[in-house]
Design a protein around this motif. Sequence first.
Motif, PDB file in Angstrom:
ATOM      1  N   VAL A 209       0.858  -1.182   0.000  1.00 28.81           N
ATOM      2  CA  VAL A 209       0.000   0.000   0.000  1.00 28.81           C
ATOM      3  C   VAL A 209       0.898   1.238   0.000  1.00 28.81           C
ATOM      4  N   GLU A 210       0.650   2.152  -0.921  1.00 24.63           N
ATOM      5  CA  GLU A 210       1.442   3.378  -1.023  1.00 24.63           C
ATOM      6  C   GLU A 210       0.770   4.518  -0.262  1.00 24.63           C
ATOM      7  N   VAL A 211       1.583   5.252   0.494  1.00 24.69           N
ATOM      8  CA  VAL A 211       1.131   6.480   1.126  1.00 24.69           C
ATOM      9  C   VAL A 211       1.639   7.626   0.252  1.00 24.69           C
ATOM     10  N   PRO A 212       0.762   8.283  -0.526  1.00 22.85           N
ATOM     11  CA  PRO A 212       1.208   9.270  -1.503  1.00 22.85           C
ATOM     12  C   PRO A 212       2.061  10.367  -0.875  1.00 22.85           C
ATOM     13  N   HIS A 213       3.155  10.698  -1.560  1.00 22.44           N
ATOM     14  CA  HIS A 213       4.038  11.822  -1.207  1.00 22.44           C
ATOM     15  C   HIS A 213       4.843  11.612   0.068  1.00 22.44           C
ATOM     16  N   ALA A 214       4.630  10.531   0.792  1.00 18.53           N
ATOM     17  CA  ALA A 214       5.246  10.366   2.110  1.00 18.53           C
ATOM     18  C   ALA A 214       6.710   9.948   2.006  1.00 18.53           C
ATOM     19  N   ASP A 215       7.496  10.384   3.010  1.00 25.37           N
ATOM     20  CA  ASP A 215       8.899  10.011   3.080  1.00 25.37           C
ATOM     21  C   ASP A 215       9.076   8.766   3.949  1.00 25.37           C
ATOM     22  N   HIS A 216      10.305   8.498   4.395  1.00 22.98           N
ATOM     23  CA  HIS A 216      10.569   7.279   5.163  1.00 22.98           C
ATOM     24  C   HIS A 216       9.861   7.287   6.514  1.00 22.98           C
ATOM     25  N   GLY A 217       9.650   8.474   7.075  1.00 24.48           N
ATOM     26  CA  GLY A 217       8.912   8.592   8.323  1.00 24.48           C
ATOM     27  C   GLY A 217       7.414   8.712   8.124  1.00 24.48           C
TER      28      GLY A 217
ATOM     29  N   PRO B  59       4.839  16.422   2.707  1.00 31.23           N
ATOM     30  CA  PRO B  59       5.130  17.859   2.660  1.00 31.23           C
ATOM     31  C   PRO B  59       3.844  18.684   2.695  1.00 31.23           C
ATOM     32  N   LYS B  60       3.960  19.905   3.167  1.00 27.40           N
ATOM     33  CA  LYS B  60       2.782  20.766   3.287  1.00 27.40           C
ATOM     34  C   LYS B  60       2.127  21.047   1.944  1.00 27.40           C
ATOM     35  N   ARG B  61       2.905  20.971   0.871  1.00 27.23           N
ATOM     36  CA  ARG B  61       2.350  21.240  -0.467  1.00 27.23           C
ATOM     37  C   ARG B  61       1.603  20.034  -1.049  1.00 27.23           C
ATOM     38  N   ALA B  62       1.640  18.895  -0.366  1.00 29.77           N
ATOM     39  CA  ALA B  62       0.988  17.689  -0.876  1.00 29.77           C
ATOM     40  C   ALA B  62      -0.525  17.873  -0.897  1.00 29.77           C
TER      41      ALA B  62
END
Length: 216
Positions: A178-186, A190-193
Motif C-alpha cells: 500500500v502506497e502512502v502518496p508523497h510520504a517520506d521514510h517517516g 510535505p505541506k504542499r501535498a
Amino acid sequence: MTHDTTETVQSVETDAGIARITWHPAVRHARLVLALSHGAGGGIGARDLQALAAELPAHGVTVALVEQPWRVAGKKVAPAPKTLDTGWRGIWPALTGPGLPVIAGGRSAGARVACRTAGELGAHAVLALSFPLHPPGKPEKSRADELLGVGVPTLVVQGGNDPFGTPGEFPEGSYELVEVPHADHGLAVPKRADLTQDEALAVVTDAVVRWTGTLG
C-alpha cells in the motif's frame, strides 16, 4: 491483558538486554496481537506506530509497541541486525502470552527484523512499515530477499517518496503493498501535498484495519 483497556508497560529480559512492551489492549473480543517495533533512528513515538496503537484496539487487535533493549538502555545507535533479532526473539514469549495469533511488525529496521524472524518464531503474518529496501542512493544493495522470504501473509506500507525504496522499486512478490502518496521514510508528507498528515496516517490505519480483518 486482552480485556483491560488500560495501557500497561512490561519489561522483558532478553539475551540482548531488557526490552519493554507497551500494551494497548483490544477494547473487546481480542482476536490478534499486532507487535510493532521501532526503527534504528527512533522509538515507539513514531507517528505511524502511535496511530496504529490508537486505532487498532477498536477493531479487536491488541497492539504491543516493542522497544528494543538498546533503546531501553538509552543508547543512540542501533546494534547489528543479529543483535536486533536476538532482542526480538527474547520478547516473543511475552507477545504470545495472551494466547492469540501474533502479527510481527515494525517500521524500517524493525520491519526487517520481523521479516527475518517470522518463520522461525511462527508469526501469523508480517506488517512492514517503511521497509528499507536499500540504503538511500544505493539501489544495488537490495534487501528484497528478507521481504520475499517471509512465508506468511505480509503487508508493506510504503511512502511514495521514500528514499529507502519507493513503491515502484519493489520486486514482484506474494506480499501486498500500500502506497502512502508523497510520504517520506517517516511517512511524513510535505505541506504542499494534496493530502494532509492526518489523511496520510489514515491511509496507513485504514489499510492495516482492512488487512487484519482478512487474517481471522
